[in-house]
Motif scaffolding. Structure first.
Motif, short mmCIF file in Angstrom:
data_model
loop_
_atom_site.label_atom_id
_atom_site.label_comp_id
_atom_site.label_asym_id
_atom_site.label_seq_id
_atom_site.Cartn_x
_atom_site.Cartn_y
_atom_site.Cartn_z
N LEU A 1 21.68 -11.88 10.63
CA LEU A 1 20.89 -13.11 10.60
C LEU A 1 19.82 -13.12 11.69
N ALA A 2 20.21 -12.74 12.91
CA ALA A 2 19.27 -12.78 14.04
C ALA A 2 18.12 -11.80 13.82
N ASP A 3 18.43 -10.57 13.44
CA ASP A 3 17.37 -9.58 13.23
C ASP A 3 16.40 -10.04 12.15
N LYS A 4 16.92 -10.57 11.06
CA LYS A 4 16.04 -11.05 9.97
C LYS A 4 15.22 -12.26 10.44
N PHE A 5 15.85 -13.17 11.19
CA PHE A 5 15.15 -14.36 11.68
C PHE A 5 14.00 -13.96 12.61
N ILE A 6 14.26 -13.05 13.54
CA ILE A 6 13.22 -12.61 14.47
C ILE A 6 12.06 -12.00 13.71
N ASP A 7 12.34 -11.05 12.84
CA ASP A 7 11.27 -10.38 12.08
C ASP A 7 10.50 -11.37 11.23
#
Length: 186
Positions: free
Chosen positions: A53-59
Motif C-alpha cells: 500500500l505504501a509503495d503504491k501510495f507514494i508512487d
C-alpha cells in the motif's frame, strides 16, 4: 482508545520519536526521501500489506500531484499501542481492527475519523490428532467450536491446551470476545 494522556501538541511536532520497524520509499529508495507519513499498525505490516500500500501510495502521489518523493514509515504496534502512538503524536494514522475502540478514540479527541478499509479473517487451528475432538462442519459456528474446545479442556486437561496471544492485539480482543460470548475464559 488511548490509555495515555493525549498530547495537545501532537500535530505540531513528531515527538515522541519511535524508531520505525520499516520505511517504505516507493520507487524512490535510492533517493532516501524524508518520512512524511507515520503509520502505526501490527498485522498489516507483518503481512507485507503495508509495504504494498505504501509503495503504491507514494508512487501514485508523486505522479498524480507532482509532489516531491517522500517516505512512509511503519511503527509496529498492536491495537492499544497504535492508539497510544496517535494520542502521543508518534504516528499520523493507524490501521486498527476494533470499531468500538476507534469510536472511543474519536470521543477522546485525537482522531477525526475512522474509515472501514478491510476485514481480517481468523482461523482456529490445532494438531491433526484433534485431542479436543472438535467436530467442525460447514454449519458449525466459531462459538460452537470454542464451546467444544472448552469441553475438551475440562474433559482432558493434560492433552488439550489453548494458546492465546494475550497481547491486547485486535486478534486477542476478538478471541476474548468469543470466549466471553460463550460465558467462559481460556
Amino acid at each position: 482508545m488511548a490509555t495515555i494522556p493525549i498530547n495537545p501538541d501532537r500535530a505540531k511536532n513528531n515527538s515522541p520519536y519511535i524508531e520505525p520497524e520499516l520505511v517504505y520509499y516507493g520507487s524512490y529508495k535510492n533517493e532516501k526521501p524524508p518520512i512524511q507519513l507515520r503509520i502505526a499498525t501490527d498485522g498489516a505490516g507483518q503481512s507485507g500489506l503495508m509495504r504494498a500500500l505504501a509503495d503504491k501510495f507514494i508512487d501514485d502521489r508523486v505522479i498524480e500531484t507532482g509532489c516531491k518523493p517522500f517516505a512512509v514509515s511503519w511503527i509496529k504496534s498492536d491495537t492499544a499501542g497504535s492508539f497510544n502512538n496517535l494520542a502521543s503524536g508518534a504516528a499520523d494514522l493507524s490501521i486498527t481492527y476494533h470499531p468500538a475502540a476507534e469510536a472511543i478514540a474519536a470521543q477522546q479527541g485525537f482522531t477525526d475519523r475512522s474509515v472501514y478499509a478491510w476485514r481480517d479473517h481468523f482461523m482456529l487451528i490445532g494438531p491433526t490428532s484433534n485431542p479436543a475432538k472438535l467436530k467442525p462442519s460447514s454449519t458449525t459456528s466459531i462459538f460452537d467450536l470454542f464451546g467444544q474446545l472448552f469441553r475438551g479442556v475440562v474433559e482432558n486437561p493434560a492433552a488439550v491446551r489453548f494458546l492465546s496471544r494475550y497481547d491486547k492485539s485486535a486478534t486477542n480482543v476478538k478471541e476474548a470476545l468469543i470466549w466471553t460470548t460463550i460465558g467462559q475464559v481460556p
